[in-house]
Design an enzyme around this catalytic site. Structure first.
Site, PDB file in Angstrom:
ATOM      1  CG  ASP A   1       7.563  49.078  48.058  1.00  0.00           C
ATOM      2  OD1 ASP A   1       8.743  49.360  48.348  1.00  0.00           O
ATOM      3  OD2 ASP A   1       7.139  49.092  46.879  1.00  0.00           O
TER       4      ASP A   1
ATOM      5  CD  GLU B   1      12.443  49.641  44.052  1.00  0.00           C
ATOM      6  OE1 GLU B   1      13.341  49.611  43.191  1.00  0.00           O
ATOM      7  OE2 GLU B   1      11.637  48.692  44.220  1.00  0.00           O
TER       8      GLU B   1
END
Length: 414
Positions: free
Chosen positions: A80, A175
């Site tokens: 991400d 994350e």
């Protein structure tokens, strides 16, 4: 080198921006686009037991090619990107043989990546840089790490003469919004230890990070016609401002470094009747971290006491929630895993830069979940914004570090 460039660009051009306001995992559906691509790519290069679960966590295995038992190690990165700056329509630019001067990222918007402001650029004269086009972030955090892990695994598969034990690969969503380890199956991963490839400049090696907490504050008020408000109106925005003014002025991100902690206001949204403020608390020292949380609570308590009679109850609501802790506590008992990474870098002529992370990684959470997990450089600079860039040579060196760690670990008897 072109192989690394092509792989990296194929990842960063897929939008995987995380959404902190979502309750799903992954937090944004578009993260599946890269997750599914990675699954196919891991299978295609020859890794075994490639799996992806219903929350987009990916694991894969490179089996040992030696006949003795050695530690099982892992390498972890996240796919991400941060919601702090847009990751949609990333258009990477490649600067060959960087000359040490200004790099015009976007002529129309006058966005310039300059060594006069970003001095680290001068470390990479003569190298190949990948930059943004000045309108998006790049996504080297942490698609550079993914590129390096996949490339290293591919190299080891193609060169069976390099001896190694079992190596596991793990890729996570979310994350950047603090949820990357939420559903990571440590038991299934089955490693003695692992490394996140999520650091910045070449040579970084980190086993310390912040203790972190998030604070949510709701200030209440009373709205009365301003012409008749004396003694009656309570402006919640001014209360919020009063709270913020009590925070130590020098203990903010822009005035701290190294092991210095801070308070950081990240959100302010208000009206007369209600104002919501969010801040984060960071400190490497656990005792100082706990004191900071108590201080944040104390300010709220004092404001509540002052307005108790006038408002008729608590005028400030405060929630303090721990987010992650300093992984040093979990890594220190197994410091040989840091020494292995340090030795790998030195073997390759890379000067290790051992320093604390002024942030957190999946590794900090994983360390507390039973998987000690120091952090190694991925090569990028200026994360989370339009000035982000990564030297290709740094990514290549990170690939070599992964391979060297595998070789060193293969010599250790379990």
């Amino acid at each position: 080198m072109q192989h690394i460039i092509d792989r990296f660009i194929s990842y960063v051009t897929i939008d995987t921006e995380a959404d902190p306001n979502s309750n799903t995992t992954p937090s944004s559906a578009k993260q599946w686009d890269l997750a599914n691509k990675l699954v196919e790519e891991l299978k295609n290069i020859g890794l075994q037991d490639v799996t992806i679960d219903d929350k987009a966590y990916i694991q894969a295995t490179l089996p040992s090619n030696i006949d003795r038992e050695v530690p099982t190690i892992g390498f972890v990165s996240h796919f991400d990107t941060t919601p702090d700056f847009t990751g949609a329509n990333v258009k990477p630019q490649i600067v060959h043989n960087y000359d040490g001067g200004d790099i015009v990222l976007n002529k129309e918007q006058n966005v310039v990546l300059s060594p006069s402001y970003f001095e680290d650029l001068l470390l990479y004269k003569g190298q190949t840089l990948i930059t943004t086009d000045g309108t998006t972030l790049l996504g080297a955090d942490d698609k550079a790490g993914i590129t390096e892990i996949v490339t290293a695994m591919e190299y080891l598969i193609q060169h069976p003469e390099i001896k190694h034990g079992t190596i596991k690969v793990g890729f996570t969503p979310d994350e950047e919004i603090g949820r990357g380890a939420d559903f990571f199956d440590v038991e299934k991963f089955g490693c003695d230890w692992a490394y996140t490839m999520d650091g910045s400049q070449i040579g970084e090696l980190e086993f310390e990070n912040f203790n972190a907490a998030g604070v949510k504050l709701k200030f209440k008020g009373k709205s009365v016609h301003p012409g008749y408000a004396k003694g009656k109106m309570i402006n919640s925005m001014l209360l919020a401002n009063k709270y913020i003014s009590k925070l130590p002025k020098k203990q903010v991100p822009e005035r701290t470094q190294d092991y210095e902690g801070f308070f950081h206001v990240v959100h302010f949204d208000g009206s007369i009747e209600e104002t919501n403020v969010e801040l984060i608390i960071r400190d490497h020292d656990r005792k100082k971290f706990e004191k900071r949380k108590k201080f944040a609570q104390k300010i709220a308590d004092k404001i509540n006491k002052k307005y108790e009679k006038q408002f008729g109850g608590d005028i400030v609501e405060i929630q303090i929630k721990d987010q992650y802790y300093n992984m040093r506590e979990k890594v220190e008992p197994v410091m040989h895993i840091v020494s292995i990474a340090e030795k790998a870098m030195k073997n390759l002529g890379i000067k290790p830069i051992i320093k604390p992370i002024r942030g957190g990684t999946d590794g900090s959470r994983l360390s507390y979940m039973g998987l000690p997990c120091p952090n190694i450089f991925a090569g990028g600079h200026n994360f989370h914004g339009k000035y982000e860039y990564v030297p290709v040579e740094s990514m290549q060196k990170a690939v070599e570090v992964i391979i060297e760690i595998a070789k060193i670990t293969a010599e250790i008897k379990k």
